[in-house]
Write a protein that holds these residues in place. Structure first.
Motif, PDB file in Angstrom:
ATOM      1  N   GLY A  20      -2.779   1.978  -4.437  1.00  0.00           N
ATOM      2  CA  GLY A  20      -1.997   3.489  -4.672  1.00  0.00           C
ATOM      3  C   GLY A  20      -2.944   4.356  -5.362  1.00  0.00           C
ATOM      4  N   ASP A  21      -2.657   5.546  -5.275  1.00  0.00           N
ATOM      5  CA  ASP A  21      -3.362   6.668  -5.922  1.00  0.00           C
ATOM      6  C   ASP A  21      -3.041   7.326  -7.181  1.00  0.00           C
ATOM      7  OD1 ASP A  21      -1.484   7.943  -4.079  1.00  0.00           O
ATOM      8  OD2 ASP A  21      -2.262   9.814  -5.166  1.00  0.00           O
ATOM      9  N   GLN A  22      -1.756   6.698  -7.596  1.00  0.00           N
ATOM     10  CA  GLN A  22      -1.284   7.490  -8.773  1.00  0.00           C
ATOM     11  C   GLN A  22      -0.879   6.059  -9.922  1.00  0.00           C
ATOM     12  OE1 GLN A  22       1.782  10.493  -8.960  1.00  0.00           O
ATOM     13  NE2 GLN A  22       1.961  10.258  -6.719  1.00  0.00           N
ATOM     14  N   ILE A  23      -1.339   6.514 -11.022  1.00  0.00           N
ATOM     15  CA  ILE A  23      -1.134   5.712 -12.342  1.00  0.00           C
ATOM     16  C   ILE A  23       0.368   5.466 -12.540  1.00  0.00           C
ATOM     17  CG2 ILE A  23      -1.461   5.216 -14.628  1.00  0.00           C
ATOM     18  CD1 ILE A  23      -4.059   5.284 -13.532  1.00  0.00           C
ATOM     19  N   ILE A  73       0.844  -1.210  -0.108  1.00  0.00           N
ATOM     20  CA  ILE A  73       0.178  -0.077   0.050  1.00  0.00           C
ATOM     21  C   ILE A  73       0.749   1.290   0.091  1.00  0.00           C
ATOM     22  CG2 ILE A  73      -1.955   1.180   1.092  1.00  0.00           C
ATOM     23  CD1 ILE A  73      -2.579  -1.541   2.549  1.00  0.00           C
ATOM     24  N   ASP A  74       0.685   2.165  -0.943  1.00  0.00           N
ATOM     25  CA  ASP A  74       1.052   3.498  -1.073  1.00  0.00           C
ATOM     26  C   ASP A  74       0.869   4.331   0.309  1.00  0.00           C
ATOM     27  OD1 ASP A  74       2.217   5.882  -2.281  1.00  0.00           O
ATOM     28  OD2 ASP A  74       0.194   6.571  -2.430  1.00  0.00           O
ATOM     29  N   LEU A  75       1.553   5.490   0.526  1.00  0.00           N
ATOM     30  CA  LEU A  75       1.375   6.045   1.983  1.00  0.00           C
ATOM     31  C   LEU A  75       0.672   7.620   1.495  1.00  0.00           C
ATOM     32  CD1 LEU A  75       2.293   5.681   4.671  1.00  0.00           C
ATOM     33  CD2 LEU A  75       4.281   6.954   4.526  1.00  0.00           C
ATOM     34  N   ASP A  76       1.443   8.257   0.672  1.00  0.00           N
ATOM     35  CA  ASP A  76       0.702   9.427   0.532  1.00  0.00           C
ATOM     36  C   ASP A  76      -0.334   9.648  -0.325  1.00  0.00           C
ATOM     37  OD1 ASP A  76       2.202  11.537   2.166  1.00  0.00           O
ATOM     38  OD2 ASP A  76       3.966  10.881   1.109  1.00  0.00           O
ATOM     39  N   ASN A  77      -1.517  10.147   0.245  1.00  0.00           N
ATOM     40  CA  ASN A  77      -2.710  10.526  -0.586  1.00  0.00           C
ATOM     41  C   ASN A  77      -3.376   8.923  -0.784  1.00  0.00           C
ATOM     42  OD1 ASN A  77      -3.361  13.170  -0.741  1.00  0.00           O
ATOM     43  ND2 ASN A  77      -2.147  13.596  -2.569  1.00  0.00           N
ATOM     44  N   THR A  78      -2.928   7.842  -0.188  1.00  0.00           N
ATOM     45  CA  THR A  78      -3.677   6.696  -0.246  1.00  0.00           C
ATOM     46  C   THR A  78      -4.057   6.161   1.083  1.00  0.00           C
ATOM     47  OG1 THR A  78      -2.591   5.950  -2.447  1.00  0.00           O
ATOM     48  CG2 THR A  78      -3.530   4.069  -0.893  1.00  0.00           C
ATOM     49  N   SER A  79      -2.958   6.210   1.953  1.00  0.00           N
ATOM     50  CA  SER A  79      -3.090   5.652   3.385  1.00  0.00           C
ATOM     51  C   SER A  79      -3.539   6.816   4.448  1.00  0.00           C
ATOM     52  CB  SER A  79      -2.029   5.039   4.015  1.00  0.00           C
ATOM     53  OG  SER A  79      -1.739   3.887   3.241  1.00  0.00           O
ATOM     54  N   THR A  91       3.195   5.615 -11.037  1.00  0.00           N
ATOM     55  CA  THR A  91       3.931   4.886  -9.888  1.00  0.00           C
ATOM     56  C   THR A  91       3.390   3.711  -9.405  1.00  0.00           C
ATOM     57  OG1 THR A  91       2.855   6.419  -8.085  1.00  0.00           O
ATOM     58  CG2 THR A  91       4.935   7.317  -9.061  1.00  0.00           C
ATOM     59  N   ASP A  92       2.339   3.904  -8.612  1.00  0.00           N
ATOM     60  CA  ASP A  92       1.686   2.820  -7.945  1.00  0.00           C
ATOM     61  C   ASP A  92       1.201   1.755  -9.068  1.00  0.00           C
ATOM     62  OD1 ASP A  92       2.073   4.076  -5.635  1.00  0.00           O
ATOM     63  OD2 ASP A  92       0.177   5.438  -6.050  1.00  0.00           O
ATOM     64  N   ILE A  93       0.593   2.027 -10.048  1.00  0.00           N
ATOM     65  CA  ILE A  93      -0.217   1.277 -10.831  1.00  0.00           C
ATOM     66  C   ILE A  93       0.628   0.435 -12.028  1.00  0.00           C
ATOM     67  CG2 ILE A  93      -2.130   0.812 -12.597  1.00  0.00           C
ATOM     68  CD1 ILE A  93      -2.786   1.363  -9.639  1.00  0.00           C
TER      69      ILE A  93
END
Ligand SMILES: [Mg+2]
Length: 164
Positions: free
Chosen positions: A117-120, A33-39, A122-124
Motif C-alpha cells: 500500500g501507499d500509506q504508512i 493490495i490497497d486500491l487507491d493510489n496503489t493500484s 493504514t496499509d503498513i
C-alpha cells in the motif's frame, strides 16, 4: 517498539518492482493490495492496461491476490471482478479485521502474504499488526483526500526506510 510497526519491510517506487520470482524467493504466496493510489489513481474506476498486465502476470505465476480498500464504493468490486480476485471493502485499516478477512479469502497464513500500500498509517501499520510482510509503494497520484494530505506530513519521516 511502537514505531517499528510503522516501518515497512520493503519500499518500492511502484508495483512494477514487485515480481513473482522475487516474492517466491521471499517465501511469499499472496498479496493483499490497497486500491487507491496503489493500484490506480485515487477515485479511479479502471486499472490502466499496464497495471492490469502486472496483476495478470502475478496471477498467472500463481501468486494469490486480494484487494483491500478503506472505501465503500463499488469500484473495489468491479475491479476485483475484472481480475477474478477477492476483495474487502470498507476495510477500516489499520484495524486487523480486514486483513484477517483477506487472509481467509486467500487461504494463506499471514507469514506467506505481503501487504502492499501507499500509506504508512493504514496499509503498513495494519499489515504489520496483522503479521504480514509489508511493502510501501510511492503513491500514484497527487490527488488525495484532504485528510490523507495531512497524514502525509506526519508519515514523511517513516517513508525513509531501507530498501531491500
Ligand atoms: Mg491508498
Amino acid at each position: 517498539m511502537f514505531l517499528q510497526v510503522l516501518r515497512p519491510n520493503y519500499s518500492y517506487e511502484s508495483l512494477y518492482h514487485i515480481g513473482p520470482e522475487d516474492l517466491k524467493a521471499k517465501g511469499l504466496k499472496g498479496l493483499i493490495i490497497d486500491l487507491d493510489n496503489t493500484s490506480l489513481e485515487h477515485g479511479g474506476a479502471f486499472l490502466s492496461p499496464e497495471r492490469e498486465a502486472w496483476f495478470s502476470s502475478l496471477l498467472h505465476s500463481g501468486i494469490k491476490i486480494c484487494l483491500v480498500s478503506n472505501n465503500t464504493s463499488v469500484r473495489a468490486k468491479n475491479i476485483s471482478d475484472s481480475l477474478g480476485v477477492p476483495y474487502v471493502s470498507n476495510a477500516m485499516k489499520p484495524f486487523k479485521r480486514a486483513f484477517r478477512k483477506a487472509l481467509e479469502a486467500l487461504d494463506l497464513p499471514a507469514h506467506q502474504v505481503a501487504g502492499v500500500g501507499d500509506q504508512i498509517f493504514t496499509d503498513i501499520w495494519g499489515g504489520n499488526r496483522a503479521g504480514l510482510i509489508t511493502i510501501l509503494v510511492t503513491p500514484l497520484g497527487s490527488r488525495e483526500h484532504w485528510w490523507t494530505r495531512m497524514i502525509r506530513r506526519v508519515e514523511r519521516p517513516f517513508r525513509r526506510s531501507p530498501s531491500p
